[in-house]
Design a protein around this motif. Structure first.
Motif, PDB file in Angstrom:
ATOM      1  N   PRO A   1      49.129  49.188  39.220  1.00 29.20           N
ATOM      2  CA  PRO A   1      48.525  48.239  38.285  1.00 29.20           C
ATOM      3  C   PRO A   1      49.367  46.963  38.215  1.00 29.20           C
ATOM      4  N   GLY A   2      48.688  45.825  38.252  1.00 28.36           N
ATOM      5  CA  GLY A   2      49.374  44.539  38.227  1.00 28.36           C
ATOM      6  C   GLY A   2      49.524  43.898  39.590  1.00 28.36           C
ATOM      7  N   ASP A   3      49.351  44.666  40.673  1.00 23.61           N
ATOM      8  CA  ASP A   3      49.426  44.092  42.017  1.00 23.61           C
ATOM      9  C   ASP A   3      48.322  43.064  42.192  1.00 23.61           C
ATOM     10  N   GLN A   4      48.647  41.939  42.835  1.00 24.05           N
ATOM     11  CA  GLN A   4      47.666  40.896  43.103  1.00 24.05           C
ATOM     12  C   GLN A   4      47.359  40.885  44.587  1.00 24.05           C
ATOM     13  N   LEU A   5      46.056  40.926  44.910  1.00 21.76           N
ATOM     14  CA  LEU A   5      45.605  40.954  46.296  1.00 21.76           C
ATOM     15  C   LEU A   5      44.747  39.731  46.580  1.00 21.76           C
ATOM     16  N   ALA A   6      44.799  39.262  47.821  1.00 22.05           N
ATOM     17  CA  ALA A   6      43.994  38.116  48.229  1.00 22.05           C
ATOM     18  C   ALA A   6      43.252  38.455  49.507  1.00 22.05           C
ATOM     19  N   SER A   7      42.052  37.919  49.626  1.00 16.47           N
ATOM     20  CA  SER A   7      41.247  38.115  50.820  1.00 16.47           C
ATOM     21  C   SER A   7      41.776  37.235  51.938  1.00 16.47           C
ATOM     22  N   THR A   8      41.629  37.697  53.169  1.00 18.23           N
ATOM     23  CA  THR A   8      42.003  36.894  54.331  1.00 18.23           C
ATOM     24  C   THR A   8      40.802  36.167  54.907  1.00 18.23           C
ATOM     25  N   VAL A   9      39.601  36.396  54.342  1.00 14.36           N
ATOM     26  CA  VAL A   9      38.389  35.776  54.887  1.00 14.36           C
ATOM     27  C   VAL A   9      37.680  34.842  53.919  1.00 14.36           C
ATOM     28  N   CYS A  10      38.062  34.830  52.656  1.00 14.55           N
ATOM     29  CA  CYS A  10      37.442  33.929  51.678  1.00 14.55           C
ATOM     30  C   CYS A  10      38.447  33.684  50.560  1.00 14.55           C
ATOM     31  N   SER A  11      38.012  33.047  49.501  1.00 19.63           N
ATOM     32  CA  SER A  11      38.925  32.679  48.417  1.00 19.63           C
ATOM     33  C   SER A  11      39.131  33.775  47.379  1.00 19.63           C
ATOM     34  N   THR A  12      38.557  34.950  47.568  1.00 23.04           N
ATOM     35  CA  THR A  12      38.640  36.031  46.579  1.00 23.04           C
ATOM     36  C   THR A  12      40.080  36.474  46.335  1.00 23.04           C
ATOM     37  N   ARG A  13      40.406  36.619  45.054  1.00 19.03           N
ATOM     38  CA  ARG A  13      41.692  37.192  44.628  1.00 19.03           C
ATOM     39  C   ARG A  13      41.408  38.173  43.512  1.00 19.03           C
ATOM     40  N   VAL A  14      42.121  39.293  43.514  1.00 21.25           N
ATOM     41  CA  VAL A  14      41.935  40.328  42.503  1.00 21.25           C
ATOM     42  C   VAL A  14      43.279  40.827  42.006  1.00 21.25           C
TER      43      VAL A  14
END
Length: 106
Positions: free
Chosen positions: A10-23
């Motif tokens: 919990p708390g980890d931040q992930l980013a997409s390599t194909v679009c601007s999505t971040r979660v």
């Protein structure tokens, strides 16, 4: 970030390599699931780089402020930056988590 040797917390931040999505990871699943967006595995937000076009339909998108969950309900992600790719966990599409209904106040 979601390689076989890495465990989500919990708390980890992930980013997409194909679009601007971040979660952000809200609830972590047991084991080491592969989280993908637009058909490509997501990486740690600090390591995000170039963004080629995502695989998926034009209607596939992540929405800012929405929570996404896997089929079993063991993994929950909060979208902090919207994008055009669809989220998946171990190849299975993730769904938007429904709001809990409020109790009646009669």
């Amino acid at each position: 970030m979601t390689s076989p040797a890495t465990r989500l917390r919990p708390g980890d931040q992930l980013a997409s390599t194909v679009c601007s999505t971040r979660v952000v990871v809200i609830r972590a699943a047991e084991g080491q699931p592969v989280i993908a967006c637009g058909g490509s595995p997501m990486v740690a937000a600090a390591a995000a780089t170039a963004r080629p076009a995502p695989s998926g339909g034009a209607d596939a998108a992540t929405l800012i402020g929405k929570r996404y969950t896997d089929a079993a309900g063991t993994l929950e992600l909060l979208c902090t930056v919207s994008g055009s790719g669809a989220l998946s966990c171990d190849g299975v599409p993730m769904t938007i988590k429904a709001a809990k209904p409020l109790p009646a106040s009669d």
